[in-house]
Motif scaffolding. Structure first.
Motif, PDB file in Angstrom:
ATOM      1  N   GLN A  33       0.830  -1.195   0.000  1.00  0.00           N
ATOM      2  CA  GLN A  33       0.000   0.000   0.000  1.00  0.00           C
ATOM      3  C   GLN A  33       0.865   1.245   0.000  1.00  0.00           C
ATOM      4  O   GLN A  33       1.987   1.244   0.505  1.00  0.00           O
ATOM      5  CB  GLN A  33      -0.909   0.003   1.243  1.00  0.00           C
ATOM      6  CG  GLN A  33      -1.805  -1.230   1.316  1.00  0.00           C
ATOM      7  CD  GLN A  33      -2.703  -1.233   2.521  1.00  0.00           C
ATOM      8  OE1 GLN A  33      -2.442  -0.566   3.508  1.00  0.00           O
ATOM      9  NE2 GLN A  33      -3.796  -1.980   2.437  1.00  0.00           N
ATOM     10  N   TYR A  35       0.669   5.383   1.086  1.00  0.00           N
ATOM     11  CA  TYR A  35      -0.046   6.370   1.875  1.00  0.00           C
ATOM     12  C   TYR A  35       0.571   7.747   1.648  1.00  0.00           C
ATOM     13  O   TYR A  35       1.756   7.886   1.345  1.00  0.00           O
ATOM     14  CB  TYR A  35       0.056   6.051   3.375  1.00  0.00           C
ATOM     15  CG  TYR A  35      -0.657   4.808   3.804  1.00  0.00           C
ATOM     16  CD1 TYR A  35      -0.089   3.555   3.629  1.00  0.00           C
ATOM     17  CD2 TYR A  35      -1.917   4.873   4.399  1.00  0.00           C
ATOM     18  CE1 TYR A  35      -0.751   2.408   4.027  1.00  0.00           C
ATOM     19  CE2 TYR A  35      -2.583   3.739   4.806  1.00  0.00           C
ATOM     20  CZ  TYR A  35      -1.987   2.500   4.614  1.00  0.00           C
ATOM     21  OH  TYR A  35      -2.643   1.378   5.013  1.00  0.00           O
ATOM     22  N   GLY A  40       0.542  16.783  11.149  1.00  0.00           N
ATOM     23  CA  GLY A  40      -0.526  16.818  12.138  1.00  0.00           C
ATOM     24  C   GLY A  40      -1.687  15.898  11.841  1.00  0.00           C
ATOM     25  O   GLY A  40      -2.693  15.923  12.566  1.00  0.00           O
ATOM     26  N   GLU A  41      -1.543  15.067  10.811  1.00  0.00           N
ATOM     27  CA  GLU A  41      -2.634  14.155  10.468  1.00  0.00           C
ATOM     28  C   GLU A  41      -2.105  12.731  10.343  1.00  0.00           C
ATOM     29  O   GLU A  41      -0.904  12.504  10.250  1.00  0.00           O
ATOM     30  CB  GLU A  41      -3.281  14.586   9.154  1.00  0.00           C
ATOM     31  CG  GLU A  41      -3.907  15.969   9.217  1.00  0.00           C
ATOM     32  CD  GLU A  41      -4.560  16.362   7.909  1.00  0.00           C
ATOM     33  OE1 GLU A  41      -4.999  17.525   7.809  1.00  0.00           O
ATOM     34  OE2 GLU A  41      -4.626  15.516   7.002  1.00  0.00           O
ATOM     35  N   GLY A  42      -3.025  11.791  10.315  1.00  0.00           N
ATOM     36  CA  GLY A  42      -2.624  10.409  10.107  1.00  0.00           C
ATOM     37  C   GLY A  42      -2.443  10.108   8.631  1.00  0.00           C
ATOM     38  O   GLY A  42      -2.914  10.861   7.772  1.00  0.00           O
ATOM     39  N   PRO A  43      -1.748   9.015   8.306  1.00  0.00           N
ATOM     40  CA  PRO A  43      -1.577   8.633   6.896  1.00  0.00           C
ATOM     41  C   PRO A  43      -2.934   8.333   6.258  1.00  0.00           C
ATOM     42  O   PRO A  43      -3.833   7.797   6.900  1.00  0.00           O
ATOM     43  CB  PRO A  43      -0.725   7.364   6.969  1.00  0.00           C
ATOM     44  CG  PRO A  43      -0.081   7.403   8.311  1.00  0.00           C
ATOM     45  CD  PRO A  43      -1.051   8.091   9.213  1.00  0.00           C
ATOM     46  N   LEU A  45      -4.672   6.371   2.984  1.00  0.00           N
ATOM     47  CA  LEU A  45      -4.411   5.357   1.972  1.00  0.00           C
ATOM     48  C   LEU A  45      -4.661   5.905   0.567  1.00  0.00           C
ATOM     49  O   LEU A  45      -5.725   6.470   0.293  1.00  0.00           O
ATOM     50  CB  LEU A  45      -5.300   4.136   2.216  1.00  0.00           C
ATOM     51  CG  LEU A  45      -5.179   2.975   1.231  1.00  0.00           C
ATOM     52  CD1 LEU A  45      -3.800   2.339   1.322  1.00  0.00           C
ATOM     53  CD2 LEU A  45      -6.258   1.931   1.507  1.00  0.00           C
ATOM     54  N   GLY A  99      -4.040  -4.960   8.573  1.00  0.00           N
ATOM     55  CA  GLY A  99      -3.606  -3.842   9.402  1.00  0.00           C
ATOM     56  C   GLY A  99      -2.234  -4.030   9.982  1.00  0.00           C
ATOM     57  O   GLY A  99      -1.657  -3.102  10.536  1.00  0.00           O
ATOM     58  N   LEU A 101       0.936  -3.867   9.157  1.00  0.00           N
ATOM     59  CA  LEU A 101       1.739  -3.375   8.060  1.00  0.00           C
ATOM     60  C   LEU A 101       3.178  -3.149   8.473  1.00  0.00           C
ATOM     61  O   LEU A 101       3.452  -2.772   9.604  1.00  0.00           O
ATOM     62  CB  LEU A 101       1.160  -2.035   7.571  1.00  0.00           C
ATOM     63  CG  LEU A 101      -0.290  -2.072   7.084  1.00  0.00           C
ATOM     64  CD1 LEU A 101      -0.812  -0.659   6.878  1.00  0.00           C
ATOM     65  CD2 LEU A 101      -0.393  -2.879   5.810  1.00  0.00           C
TER      66      LEU A 101
ATOM     67  N   TYR B  33      -5.414  -1.221  15.848  1.00  0.00           N
ATOM     68  CA  TYR B  33      -3.951  -1.269  15.900  1.00  0.00           C
ATOM     69  C   TYR B  33      -3.405  -0.003  16.558  1.00  0.00           C
ATOM     70  O   TYR B  33      -4.000   1.066  16.451  1.00  0.00           O
ATOM     71  CB  TYR B  33      -3.360  -1.366  14.487  1.00  0.00           C
ATOM     72  CG  TYR B  33      -3.992  -2.442  13.636  1.00  0.00           C
ATOM     73  CD1 TYR B  33      -5.188  -2.204  12.964  1.00  0.00           C
ATOM     74  CD2 TYR B  33      -3.410  -3.696  13.517  1.00  0.00           C
ATOM     75  CE1 TYR B  33      -5.792  -3.187  12.209  1.00  0.00           C
ATOM     76  CE2 TYR B  33      -4.000  -4.685  12.753  1.00  0.00           C
ATOM     77  CZ  TYR B  33      -5.191  -4.427  12.102  1.00  0.00           C
ATOM     78  OH  TYR B  33      -5.777  -5.408  11.355  1.00  0.00           O
ATOM     79  N   PHE B  90      -0.278   6.503  16.600  1.00  0.00           N
ATOM     80  CA  PHE B  90      -1.443   6.444  15.735  1.00  0.00           C
ATOM     81  C   PHE B  90      -2.233   5.163  15.990  1.00  0.00           C
ATOM     82  O   PHE B  90      -1.677   4.067  16.062  1.00  0.00           O
ATOM     83  CB  PHE B  90      -1.042   6.476  14.265  1.00  0.00           C
ATOM     84  CG  PHE B  90      -0.570   7.822  13.799  1.00  0.00           C
ATOM     85  CD1 PHE B  90       0.777   8.122  13.750  1.00  0.00           C
ATOM     86  CD2 PHE B  90      -1.490   8.794  13.409  1.00  0.00           C
ATOM     87  CE1 PHE B  90       1.218   9.367  13.326  1.00  0.00           C
ATOM     88  CE2 PHE B  90      -1.062  10.034  12.983  1.00  0.00           C
ATOM     89  CZ  PHE B  90       0.296  10.317  12.943  1.00  0.00           C
ATOM     90  N   SER B  94      -8.848  -1.634  10.401  1.00  0.00           N
ATOM     91  CA  SER B  94      -8.898  -2.172   9.042  1.00  0.00           C
ATOM     92  C   SER B  94     -10.349  -2.490   8.709  1.00  0.00           C
ATOM     93  O   SER B  94     -11.088  -3.028   9.541  1.00  0.00           O
ATOM     94  CB  SER B  94      -8.012  -3.409   8.887  1.00  0.00           C
ATOM     95  OG  SER B  94      -8.358  -4.417   9.801  1.00  0.00           O
ATOM     96  N   ILE B 103      -7.142   0.592   5.314  1.00  0.00           N
ATOM     97  CA  ILE B 103      -6.695   0.920   6.669  1.00  0.00           C
ATOM     98  C   ILE B 103      -6.957   2.400   6.900  1.00  0.00           C
ATOM     99  O   ILE B 103      -6.608   3.241   6.073  1.00  0.00           O
ATOM    100  CB  ILE B 103      -5.186   0.653   6.841  1.00  0.00           C
ATOM    101  CG1 ILE B 103      -4.814  -0.710   6.291  1.00  0.00           C
ATOM    102  CG2 ILE B 103      -4.785   0.800   8.304  1.00  0.00           C
ATOM    103  CD1 ILE B 103      -5.515  -1.860   6.966  1.00  0.00           C
ATOM    104  N   PHE B 105      -6.427   5.574   9.644  1.00  0.00           N
ATOM    105  CA  PHE B 105      -5.669   6.011  10.807  1.00  0.00           C
ATOM    106  C   PHE B 105      -6.376   7.172  11.506  1.00  0.00           C
ATOM    107  O   PHE B 105      -7.041   7.983  10.871  1.00  0.00           O
ATOM    108  CB  PHE B 105      -4.265   6.478  10.397  1.00  0.00           C
ATOM    109  CG  PHE B 105      -3.338   5.354  10.028  1.00  0.00           C
ATOM    110  CD1 PHE B 105      -3.329   4.824   8.754  1.00  0.00           C
ATOM    111  CD2 PHE B 105      -2.469   4.829  10.979  1.00  0.00           C
ATOM    112  CE1 PHE B 105      -2.478   3.775   8.421  1.00  0.00           C
ATOM    113  CE2 PHE B 105      -1.603   3.793  10.651  1.00  0.00           C
ATOM    114  CZ  PHE B 105      -1.613   3.268   9.372  1.00  0.00           C
ATOM    115  N   GLY B 106      -6.188   7.233  12.825  1.00  0.00           N
ATOM    116  CA  GLY B 106      -6.618   8.400  13.569  1.00  0.00           C
ATOM    117  C   GLY B 106      -5.667   9.548  13.316  1.00  0.00           C
ATOM    118  O   GLY B 106      -4.714   9.432  12.547  1.00  0.00           O
ATOM    119  N   GLU B 107      -5.923  10.663  13.982  1.00  0.00           N
ATOM    120  CA  GLU B 107      -5.126  11.867  13.745  1.00  0.00           C
ATOM    121  C   GLU B 107      -3.834  11.905  14.548  1.00  0.00           C
ATOM    122  O   GLU B 107      -3.019  12.796  14.371  1.00  0.00           O
ATOM    123  CB  GLU B 107      -5.968  13.104  14.034  1.00  0.00           C
ATOM    124  CG  GLU B 107      -7.123  13.267  13.051  1.00  0.00           C
ATOM    125  CD  GLU B 107      -7.871  14.561  13.263  1.00  0.00           C
ATOM    126  OE1 GLU B 107      -8.338  15.153  12.278  1.00  0.00           O
ATOM    127  OE2 GLU B 107      -7.990  14.986  14.435  1.00  0.00           O
TER     128      GLU B 107
END
Lengths: 113, 114
Positions: A33, A35, A40-43, A45, A99, A101, B33, B90, B94, B103, B105-107
């Motif tokens: 995958q 990303y 300040g943010e999550g990855p 996809l 998940g 990864l 996760y 993080f 899934s 997947i 993710f949170g912030e």
């Protein structure tokens, strides 16, 4: 030892240029995958590739999975400042949960106007 | 965003103190996760859960414990925080869909151990 080697780690280019980011491993991945992450943010996809030799396109982004499923590349055509961010590849080995990864170190891309 | 909320978003704590980070999801997903992100390492899996009270270790689990007493909450605990645990944490879930598994993710929770 990093299971997934991502290169380059830093990339600074001008708007309109093309670029390629590479993700390499000695292990075989059942899927890989890509990303994109902003500060300040999550990855988030972008794409999942599953089949060896698979090519997927997402607007100006082209993703390729190697025939042996050990490597992948992300190519961006005519980069724009909005493409600036951290790009991460991540792979799943064998039949483990999607998940679980393994991530590369990331490529920080800066596109200058 | 798949309804993932992390708290706190930022925390500064002293070495040796316990810290708990919370991940809350609103959509009943089974798999959750915890990852940590550090410069030069990408994201590394700490622990994961495949259901209530079902958890397992990831790549970098030493110094961390988790609990999942309800489907919606996955807690990460640092029993005695150390400076090496300064990181951004993080939570992720899934989700299986028509085009495969995605997947989310949170912030992130930024933890500084001083």
């Amino acid at each position: 030892t990093q299971l997934l080697e991502q290169s380059p780690q830093f990339l600074s280019i001008q708007e309109g240029e093309n670029l390629t980011v590479y993700c390499n491993s000695s292990s075989v991945f059942s899927s890989l995958q890509w990303y994109r992450q902003e500060p300040g943010e999550g990855p988030v996809l972008l794409v999942t590739v599953v089949t060896g030799g698979e090519v997927k396109k997402l607007k100006r982004l082209t993703f390729q999975f190697g025939d042996a499923r050990k490597d992948s590349s992300l190519h961006i055509t005519a980069a724009q400042p909005g493409d600036t961010g951290l790009y991460l590849c991540a792979g799943v080995i064998g039949g483990t949960s999607y998940g679980k990864l393994t991530f590369g170190q990331g490529t920080i891309l800066t596109v200058h106007p | 965003d798949a309804g993932i909320t992390q708290s706190p978003r930022h925390k500064v704590t002293e070495t040796g103190t316990p810290v708990t980070l919370r991940c809350h999801q609103t959509e009943n997903h089974r798999y959750m996760y915890w990852y940590r992100q550090d410069p030069g390492h990408g994201l590394r899996l700490i622990h994961y859960s495949y259901g209530v009270k079902d958890t397992d270790k990831g790549e970098v689990s030493d110094g961390y414990s988790v609990s999942r007493s309800k489907t919606e909450d996955f807690l990460l605990t640092l029993e005695s925080a150390t400076s090496s645990q300064t990181s951004v944490y993080f939570c992720a879930i899934s989700v299986r869909g028509c085009s495969g598994t995605a997947i989310y993710f949170g912030e992130g929770s930024c933890l500084t151990v001083v």
